[in-house]
Design a protein around this motif. Structure first.
Motif, PDB file in Angstrom:
ATOM      1  N   HIS A  66     -41.172  78.606 104.528  1.00  0.00           N
ATOM      2  CA  HIS A  66     -41.015  77.242 105.055  1.00  0.00           C
ATOM      3  C   HIS A  66     -42.365  76.544 105.211  1.00  0.00           C
ATOM      4  CE1 HIS A  66     -36.857  78.311 106.948  1.00  0.00           C
ATOM      5  NE2 HIS A  66     -36.755  77.944 105.683  1.00  0.00           N
ATOM      6  N   ILE A  67     -43.361  77.297 105.716  1.00  0.00           N
ATOM      7  CA  ILE A  67     -44.712  76.729 105.888  1.00  0.00           C
ATOM      8  C   ILE A  67     -45.300  76.340 104.532  1.00  0.00           C
ATOM      9  CG2 ILE A  67     -47.095  77.284 106.556  1.00  0.00           C
ATOM     10  CD1 ILE A  67     -45.867  79.024 108.801  1.00  0.00           C
ATOM     11  N   SER A  68     -45.104  77.187 103.527  1.00  0.00           N
ATOM     12  CA  SER A  68     -45.613  76.910 102.176  1.00  0.00           C
ATOM     13  C   SER A  68     -45.011  75.626 101.618  1.00  0.00           C
ATOM     14  CB  SER A  68     -45.305  78.082 101.233  1.00  0.00           C
ATOM     15  OG  SER A  68     -45.917  79.256 101.685  1.00  0.00           O
ATOM     16  N   ILE A  69     -43.687  75.488 101.809  1.00  0.00           N
ATOM     17  CA  ILE A  69     -43.002  74.274 101.340  1.00  0.00           C
ATOM     18  C   ILE A  69     -43.542  73.044 102.040  1.00  0.00           C
ATOM     19  CG2 ILE A  69     -40.788  73.060 101.281  1.00  0.00           C
ATOM     20  CD1 ILE A  69     -41.011  75.232  99.201  1.00  0.00           C
ATOM     21  N   LEU A  70     -43.740  73.145 103.358  1.00  0.00           N
ATOM     22  CA  LEU A  70     -44.261  72.020 104.137  1.00  0.00           C
ATOM     23  C   LEU A  70     -45.684  71.656 103.711  1.00  0.00           C
ATOM     24  CD1 LEU A  70     -42.964  72.893 107.727  1.00  0.00           C
ATOM     25  CD2 LEU A  70     -42.249  70.961 106.291  1.00  0.00           C
ATOM     26  N   THR A  71     -46.493  72.683 103.408  1.00  0.00           N
ATOM     27  CA  THR A  71     -47.874  72.457 102.961  1.00  0.00           C
ATOM     28  C   THR A  71     -47.893  71.684 101.648  1.00  0.00           C
ATOM     29  OG1 THR A  71     -48.600  74.501 104.020  1.00  0.00           O
ATOM     30  CG2 THR A  71     -50.054  73.566 102.340  1.00  0.00           C
ATOM     31  N   ILE A  72     -47.020  72.097 100.734  1.00  0.00           N
ATOM     32  CA  ILE A  72     -46.928  71.404  99.431  1.00  0.00           C
ATOM     33  C   ILE A  72     -46.493  69.957  99.627  1.00  0.00           C
ATOM     34  CG2 ILE A  72     -45.679  71.311  97.248  1.00  0.00           C
ATOM     35  CD1 ILE A  72     -45.539  74.434  97.421  1.00  0.00           C
ATOM     36  N   LEU A  73     -45.493  69.765 100.483  1.00  0.00           N
ATOM     37  CA  LEU A  73     -45.004  68.408 100.747  1.00  0.00           C
ATOM     38  C   LEU A  73     -46.078  67.562 101.410  1.00  0.00           C
ATOM     39  CD1 LEU A  73     -41.382  69.171 102.038  1.00  0.00           C
ATOM     40  CD2 LEU A  73     -42.020  68.077  99.866  1.00  0.00           C
ATOM     41  N   PHE A  74     -46.821  68.150 102.344  1.00  0.00           N
ATOM     42  CA  PHE A  74     -47.880  67.419 103.046  1.00  0.00           C
ATOM     43  C   PHE A  74     -48.989  67.008 102.077  1.00  0.00           C
ATOM     44  CE2 PHE A  74     -51.857  67.409 105.569  1.00  0.00           C
ATOM     45  CZ  PHE A  74     -51.556  66.341 106.386  1.00  0.00           C
ATOM     46  N   SER A  75     -49.331  67.955 101.168  1.00  0.00           N
ATOM     47  CA  SER A  75     -50.362  67.655 100.165  1.00  0.00           C
ATOM     48  C   SER A  75     -49.914  66.516  99.269  1.00  0.00           C
ATOM     49  CB  SER A  75     -50.659  68.897  99.311  1.00  0.00           C
ATOM     50  OG  SER A  75     -51.161  69.933 100.114  1.00  0.00           O
ATOM     51  N   SER A  76     -48.641  66.513  98.893  1.00  0.00           N
ATOM     52  CA  SER A  76     -48.110  65.436  98.055  1.00  0.00           C
ATOM     53  C   SER A  76     -48.183  64.104  98.776  1.00  0.00           C
ATOM     54  CB  SER A  76     -46.660  65.737  97.666  1.00  0.00           C
ATOM     55  OG  SER A  76     -46.603  66.936  96.938  1.00  0.00           O
ATOM     56  N   CYS A  77     -47.873  64.137 100.083  1.00  0.00           N
ATOM     57  CA  CYS A  77     -47.940  62.915 100.880  1.00  0.00           C
ATOM     58  C   CYS A  77     -49.376  62.399 100.946  1.00  0.00           C
ATOM     59  CB  CYS A  77     -47.429  63.173 102.298  1.00  0.00           C
ATOM     60  SG  CYS A  77     -45.644  63.411 102.368  1.00  0.00           S
ATOM     61  N   GLN A  78     -50.327  63.338 101.064  1.00  0.00           N
ATOM     62  CA  GLN A  78     -51.732  62.926 101.100  1.00  0.00           C
ATOM     63  C   GLN A  78     -52.119  62.232  99.805  1.00  0.00           C
ATOM     64  OE1 GLN A  78     -53.995  66.476 102.190  1.00  0.00           O
ATOM     65  NE2 GLN A  78     -54.591  65.390 104.037  1.00  0.00           N
ATOM     66  N   GLU A  79     -51.648  62.787  98.671  1.00  0.00           N
ATOM     67  CA  GLU A  79     -51.948  62.168  97.382  1.00  0.00           C
ATOM     68  C   GLU A  79     -51.430  60.735  97.340  1.00  0.00           C
ATOM     69  OE1 GLU A  79     -53.614  63.067  94.824  1.00  0.00           O
ATOM     70  OE2 GLU A  79     -54.099  65.109  95.376  1.00  0.00           O
ATOM     71  N   ILE A  80     -50.211  60.571  97.857  1.00  0.00           N
ATOM     72  CA  ILE A  80     -49.619  59.235  97.865  1.00  0.00           C
ATOM     73  C   ILE A  80     -50.375  58.327  98.835  1.00  0.00           C
ATOM     74  CG2 ILE A  80     -47.540  57.929  98.466  1.00  0.00           C
ATOM     75  CD1 ILE A  80     -45.943  60.438  97.572  1.00  0.00           C
ATOM     76  N   ASN A  81     -50.760  58.886  99.982  1.00  0.00           N
ATOM     77  CA  ASN A  81     -51.404  58.077 101.012  1.00  0.00           C
ATOM     78  C   ASN A  81     -52.768  57.542 100.622  1.00  0.00           C
ATOM     79  OD1 ASN A  81     -49.280  58.299 102.777  1.00  0.00           O
ATOM     80  ND2 ASN A  81     -50.109  60.074 103.860  1.00  0.00           N
ATOM     81  N   ILE A  82     -53.476  58.226  99.726  1.00  0.00           N
ATOM     82  CA  ILE A  82     -54.810  57.725  99.343  1.00  0.00           C
ATOM     83  C   ILE A  82     -54.743  56.729  98.187  1.00  0.00           C
ATOM     84  CG2 ILE A  82     -55.985  59.814 100.132  1.00  0.00           C
ATOM     85  CD1 ILE A  82     -56.435  60.448  97.104  1.00  0.00           C
ATOM     86  N   ASN A  83     -53.569  56.495  97.660  1.00  0.00           N
ATOM     87  CA  ASN A  83     -53.449  55.529  96.565  1.00  0.00           C
ATOM     88  C   ASN A  83     -53.973  54.157  96.973  1.00  0.00           C
ATOM     89  OD1 ASN A  83     -52.418  57.380  94.822  1.00  0.00           O
ATOM     90  ND2 ASN A  83     -50.283  56.774  95.077  1.00  0.00           N
ATOM     91  N   LYS A  84     -53.661  53.760  98.198  1.00  0.00           N
ATOM     92  CA  LYS A  84     -54.109  52.457  98.697  1.00  0.00           C
ATOM     93  C   LYS A  84     -55.628  52.404  98.764  1.00  0.00           C
ATOM     94  CE  LYS A  84     -53.437  51.509 103.039  1.00  0.00           C
ATOM     95  NZ  LYS A  84     -52.769  51.186 104.323  1.00  0.00           N
ATOM     96  N   GLU A  85     -56.232  53.490  99.268  1.00  0.00           N
ATOM     97  CA  GLU A  85     -57.688  53.548  99.390  1.00  0.00           C
ATOM     98  C   GLU A  85     -58.369  53.538  98.020  1.00  0.00           C
ATOM     99  OE1 GLU A  85     -55.652  55.237 101.288  1.00  0.00           O
ATOM    100  OE2 GLU A  85     -56.171  54.425 103.248  1.00  0.00           O
ATOM    101  N   VAL A  86     -57.775  54.252  97.068  1.00  0.00           N
ATOM    102  CA  VAL A  86     -58.323  54.283  95.706  1.00  0.00           C
ATOM    103  C   VAL A  86     -58.277  52.891  95.083  1.00  0.00           C
ATOM    104  CG1 VAL A  86     -57.963  55.157  93.359  1.00  0.00           C
ATOM    105  CG2 VAL A  86     -57.805  56.714  95.302  1.00  0.00           C
ATOM    106  N   LYS A  87     -57.191  52.166  95.351  1.00  0.00           N
ATOM    107  CA  LYS A  87     -57.075  50.792  94.846  1.00  0.00           C
ATOM    108  C   LYS A  87     -58.154  49.889  95.440  1.00  0.00           C
ATOM    109  CE  LYS A  87     -52.119  50.773  93.818  1.00  0.00           C
ATOM    110  NZ  LYS A  87     -50.783  50.237  94.200  1.00  0.00           N
ATOM    111  N   TYR A  88     -58.443  50.091  96.738  1.00  0.00           N
ATOM    112  CA  TYR A  88     -59.495  49.314  97.404  1.00  0.00           C
ATOM    113  C   TYR A  88     -60.851  49.550  96.723  1.00  0.00           C
ATOM    114  CZ  TYR A  88     -56.358  48.295 101.340  1.00  0.00           C
ATOM    115  OH  TYR A  88     -55.326  47.847 102.132  1.00  0.00           O
ATOM    116  N   ILE A  89     -61.143  50.829  96.438  1.00  0.00           N
ATOM    117  CA  ILE A  89     -62.426  51.153  95.807  1.00  0.00           C
ATOM    118  C   ILE A  89     -62.487  50.579  94.391  1.00  0.00           C
ATOM    119  CG2 ILE A  89     -63.909  53.023  94.987  1.00  0.00           C
ATOM    120  CD1 ILE A  89     -62.836  54.769  97.190  1.00  0.00           C
ATOM    121  N   THR A  90     -61.389  50.678  93.663  1.00  0.00           N
ATOM    122  CA  THR A  90     -61.336  50.145  92.296  1.00  0.00           C
ATOM    123  C   THR A  90     -61.572  48.641  92.302  1.00  0.00           C
ATOM    124  OG1 THR A  90     -59.766  51.875  91.673  1.00  0.00           O
ATOM    125  CG2 THR A  90     -59.928  49.971  90.209  1.00  0.00           C
TER     126      THR A  90
END
Length: 209
Positions: free
Chosen positions: A26-50
């Motif tokens: 369960h922890i492994s699944i949550l870690t993967i999901l959290f990492s995916s959320c982080q990837e999505i969450n930085i999209n806005k910041e990456v757009k700002y830098i671009t």
């Protein structure tokens, strides 16, 4: 085998290692999901830098379009005019009459000379700003910064770029105004300059023979 079966049949709790494995899964699944959320969450910041990098590139293109050889030409011509207005063959009245024109040409020469130095300095500032923005982008993608730290650094880069933008506009204005002033002086003193050129050539001829 019989004891395990009897545990299952009687509703006894499963072995501890099975519970731990289940929790770890369960922890492994949550870690993967959290990492995916982080990837999505930085999209806005990456757009700002671009976007910031895009603005920087536009400003760099504006600076690179400035023809420094043309600026040097105007500096040289302004200094030639100053030399003409200081010709020793002119009497005091003529020098006094040309004094304002001489000051105007001196102002153009000084400002355009400073302009070239400022352009070179500005290009270095742009190069440094670009490297800072690229480093910020890499640090964000590789998770070397959290969102709070990113916001602070991004704000600093925004302010630095705003200052460069102001300086770019200022230098562009200096160039345009001085070129226009030079052309106006050339038109105003056109007849005088022709006479002074001829007079200087006349006095220069005996020394050349």
């Amino acid at each position: 085998m019989d004891s395990i079966k009897s545990n299952n049949l009687t509703g006894a709790k499963p072995p501890v290692f099975f519970i731990m494995f289940k929790r770890f899964f369960h922890i492994s699944i949550l870690t993967i999901l959290f990492s995916s959320c982080q990837e999505i969450n930085i999209n806005k910041e990456v757009k700002y830098i671009t976007l910031l990098d895009s603005v920087l590139c536009d400003q760099q293109a504006l600076i690179n379009r400035i023809d420094t050889s043309k600026v040097n030409f105007y500096v040289q011509k302004a200094e030639e005019r100053i030399h003409l207005f200081e010709d020793p063959s002119l009497n005091d009245f003529q020098k006094q009459w040309l004094h304002q024109g001489k000051l105007a040409y001196q102002k153009i020469s000084t400002e355009l000379n400073n302009f070239n130095h400022q352009i070179n300095s500005l290009k270095k500032e742009f190069h440094y700003a670009q490297s800072q923005i690229q480093t910020l982008k890499k640090d964000l993608i590789h998770r070397h910064l959290d969102k709070k730290e990113f916001k602070e650094y991004f704000t600093d880069e925004q302010k630095a770029l705003a200052k460069l933008n102001i300086l770019t506009k200022k230098l562009n204005k200096i160039q345009v105004e001085n070129v226009q002033n030079f052309d106006s002086l050339e038109f105003k003193y056109q007849g005088i300059l022709t006479q002074l050129d001829a007079l200087q050539s006349h006095y220069a001829e005996p020394s050349e023979k």
